[in-house]
Write an enzyme that holds these catalytic residues in place. Sequence first.
Site, PDB file in Angstrom:
ATOM      1  N   GLU A  16       0.806  -1.231   0.000  1.00  0.00           N
ATOM      2  CA  GLU A  16       0.000   0.000   0.000  1.00  0.00           C
ATOM      3  C   GLU A  16       0.836   1.276   0.000  1.00  0.00           C
ATOM      4  O   GLU A  16       0.437   2.269  -0.601  1.00  0.00           O
ATOM      5  CB  GLU A  16      -0.946   0.007   1.210  1.00  0.00           C
ATOM      6  CG  GLU A  16      -2.107  -0.950   1.067  1.00  0.00           C
ATOM      7  CD  GLU A  16      -3.079  -0.862   2.233  1.00  0.00           C
ATOM      8  OE1 GLU A  16      -3.393   0.264   2.656  1.00  0.00           O
ATOM      9  OE2 GLU A  16      -3.512  -1.915   2.715  1.00  0.00           O
ATOM     10  N   ASP A  91      -6.409  -6.674   6.661  1.00  0.00           N
ATOM     11  CA  ASP A  91      -7.701  -6.345   7.257  1.00  0.00           C
ATOM     12  C   ASP A  91      -8.713  -6.192   6.128  1.00  0.00           C
ATOM     13  O   ASP A  91      -8.388  -6.411   4.962  1.00  0.00           O
ATOM     14  CB  ASP A  91      -7.613  -5.083   8.128  1.00  0.00           C
ATOM     15  CG  ASP A  91      -7.043  -3.876   7.384  1.00  0.00           C
ATOM     16  OD1 ASP A  91      -7.059  -3.873   6.131  1.00  0.00           O
ATOM     17  OD2 ASP A  91      -6.586  -2.928   8.045  1.00  0.00           O
ATOM     18  N   ARG A 307      -3.239  -2.132  13.778  1.00  0.00           N
ATOM     19  CA  ARG A 307      -4.712  -2.128  13.856  1.00  0.00           C
ATOM     20  C   ARG A 307      -5.159  -3.521  14.271  1.00  0.00           C
ATOM     21  O   ARG A 307      -5.242  -4.433  13.461  1.00  0.00           O
ATOM     22  CB  ARG A 307      -5.330  -1.730  12.505  1.00  0.00           C
ATOM     23  CG  ARG A 307      -4.998  -0.298  12.116  1.00  0.00           C
ATOM     24  CD  ARG A 307      -5.732   0.155  10.868  1.00  0.00           C
ATOM     25  NE  ARG A 307      -5.289   1.498  10.479  1.00  0.00           N
ATOM     26  CZ  ARG A 307      -4.336   1.742   9.592  1.00  0.00           C
ATOM     27  NH1 ARG A 307      -3.739   0.737   8.981  1.00  0.00           N
ATOM     28  NH2 ARG A 307      -3.990   2.979   9.290  1.00  0.00           N
ATOM     29  N   HIS A 350      -5.179 -10.514  14.071  1.00  0.00           N
ATOM     30  CA  HIS A 350      -3.771 -10.152  14.245  1.00  0.00           C
ATOM     31  C   HIS A 350      -3.331 -10.449  15.663  1.00  0.00           C
ATOM     32  O   HIS A 350      -4.137 -10.675  16.547  1.00  0.00           O
ATOM     33  CB  HIS A 350      -3.568  -8.658  13.974  1.00  0.00           C
ATOM     34  CG  HIS A 350      -3.987  -8.233  12.608  1.00  0.00           C
ATOM     35  ND1 HIS A 350      -3.242  -8.506  11.487  1.00  0.00           N
ATOM     36  CD2 HIS A 350      -5.081  -7.573  12.185  1.00  0.00           C
ATOM     37  CE1 HIS A 350      -3.867  -8.018  10.427  1.00  0.00           C
ATOM     38  NE2 HIS A 350      -4.977  -7.449  10.826  1.00  0.00           N
TER      39      HIS A 350
END
Length: 706
Positions: A16, A91, A307, A350
């Site tokens: 990303e 995610d 996250r 996670h």
Amino acid sequence: MASKKKSAKSTLVIVESPAKAKTIEKYLGTGYTVKASMGHLIDLPKSRMAINIEDNFQPEYITVRGRAKLLKELQKDAKKSDYVLLASDNDREGEAIAWHLNNALKDKTNAEIKRIVFNEITPVAIKEAVKNPNDIDESKVNAQKARRVLDRLVGYNLSPLLWAKVKNGLSAGRVQSVALRLICEREKEVEDFIPEEYWSLEADFSKGKTQFTAQLVQYKDGKPELKNEESVNNIINEIKNSECKVIEIKNTDKTVRPKPPFTTSKLQQAAANRLGFTSRKTMQIAQQLYEGIQIGSSRVGLITYMRTDSVRIAQSALDDARAWIEKNYPEDLPKEPIYYSVGKSAQDAHECIRPTYMDYTPDSVKEYLTRDQLRLYTIIWERFFSSQMNNAKTRTTSVDIQAGDAIFRVSASKIIEKGFYRVIKLLSSKEDVTGNLPSLKEGEVLGNAHKFYPEQHFTQGPARYTDASIVKMLEEKGIGRPSTYAPIISVLLDRYYVTRSNKQLVPTVLGKMICKILVEAFPAVINEHFTAEIENKLDDVEQDKIIWNEMISDFYEPFKHRVDEVESTTESIKGFLDEETQIICDKCGKNMVKKLGRFGFFLACSGFPECYNTKSIPLAKCPVDGCDGDIVTRKTKGRGKEFYGCTNYPKCSFISHFKPIDSNCPKCGWFMVEKFDKKNGNFKSCINPDCDYLHSVDEVSDSSEI
């Protein structure tokens, strides 16, 4: 004839962000090209709803404006490659990015396209992910799609309603509106609270040369009722000549357990409370630590994915942490690893947030990090290692001293077994160790009290939300997910529905108005229970328990019916708050009108559009003798910090750093302001430095007659 040498296979890895690409490319070496998609390349357009309701709520995706060139470059790179690995975040949002990239690339290349995921950016984790590619998780993509479609349907129905009924340019979101409601409801509690006066009494005692202070805890066999200064002075007069004697010494030992490693919400709360970071700043710095920092000649991802709602620790990390503790603090290593239970609502996709390399202590990497990076990394490191160490023990000693009919108490705490506190520095609490006491015995006579300290207080009302407390509340109520806590707060601030004051979140007039309209019109949608229920349903979509568009269909029909009903029955309040004033425009001579703008109330000339003159709203009359000016909001140069000054500046130099409120002091006539300090919280006070008036219960005594 020599045979032609077969060319090596080439692999394109798409992540990303450029920072992550730079780190991963160093780990993979030759044969791998790592490129960044810069987030979403394909998404819903911003200019229209783009949800085909008739076709089962299918979204109409487009290439994001300005991203077509980057997408073409990735398609060219894919065409030249033998394999493409989609390595966006692990995610829902990352899965959707991978899904869109797969659709955009598959017809442009013969390469095999696969998905890889990892929880930390380390050579071992990246190489392991590359060895074990998977297919895209369609259920996770559907959960993201459902959330996106749901938010579009709510936003694109509620926002035009606000334009029509309140003001152009407003917007409303499904989750942000519920957070706004929580903040507005807390503000109402703050405004309605009436402080009550009470007093406390402390006294100085001594043994030898050591002096210490104790607090009155009992008077005449009961809790002391100290409602005013007179009641305190009566006690002082009665006991001031009394002999003081130690009547009880009590030691209480307490076992203190280490806390679990950080989840996203707990990291944001700790960073807000300990470091003063906003949620947005915490996540930005955590992202930098995760994606990679240049440590000497190597680029290193220092923490795992930031996250997460899980406290789970990978077995390999657990083994490494125990080995490090055994080497550095062998006496504080538990016999068995400590496992923490994962909450019922946690997705557990996670691990916790932890350091990726055990030997990278904060001290060993501090020269490579900025001050803020180091501070955030330090609390992550401390929290993780302390979570795998022995309990600590504290001992609190309380001494009761009798003086006539009064009993005073002094306490001191100390750590008697350090345990996990050995690695705690930045996260340490002042409550863990409090003061020292001289050696005292029961029955020991101390002589008279040396000095008394009566002190006036006012009861504190409910505290406004801060970044830390609103994130805690959102998590407790199941509103949003780890990836959305920081954006929720940011959106409310960016839209100016909420402002920050002393790190507290305060709703604006506009925010209160929007909240009132939405809650009254859509009580079934703008509430915490509905929002939490939606989060649970999105989890069910991700686990393939329910079909995403059936979930949307169940919601949309009654919601749209209510939107149409509100649209036809609710009166418009556009311009409702516009109020003509007696203030004359200094440019054209017409009356000024009080209007509500995006950044609060202001004055605009009634001659608009012929006259564009605007002014700040007068908040109070200038209290300086002989000055007829008004107090208005002003800003300093540079960072633009607000203060309140006279319109007759520079002739009148009166300024206040506290915002005037809509009332004058009943004692001296100067205007009142709202103040804040850690001791008293929010309270109202007179701006006159020579006046001691404080807002208290007598200020509203007449209102009961109304």
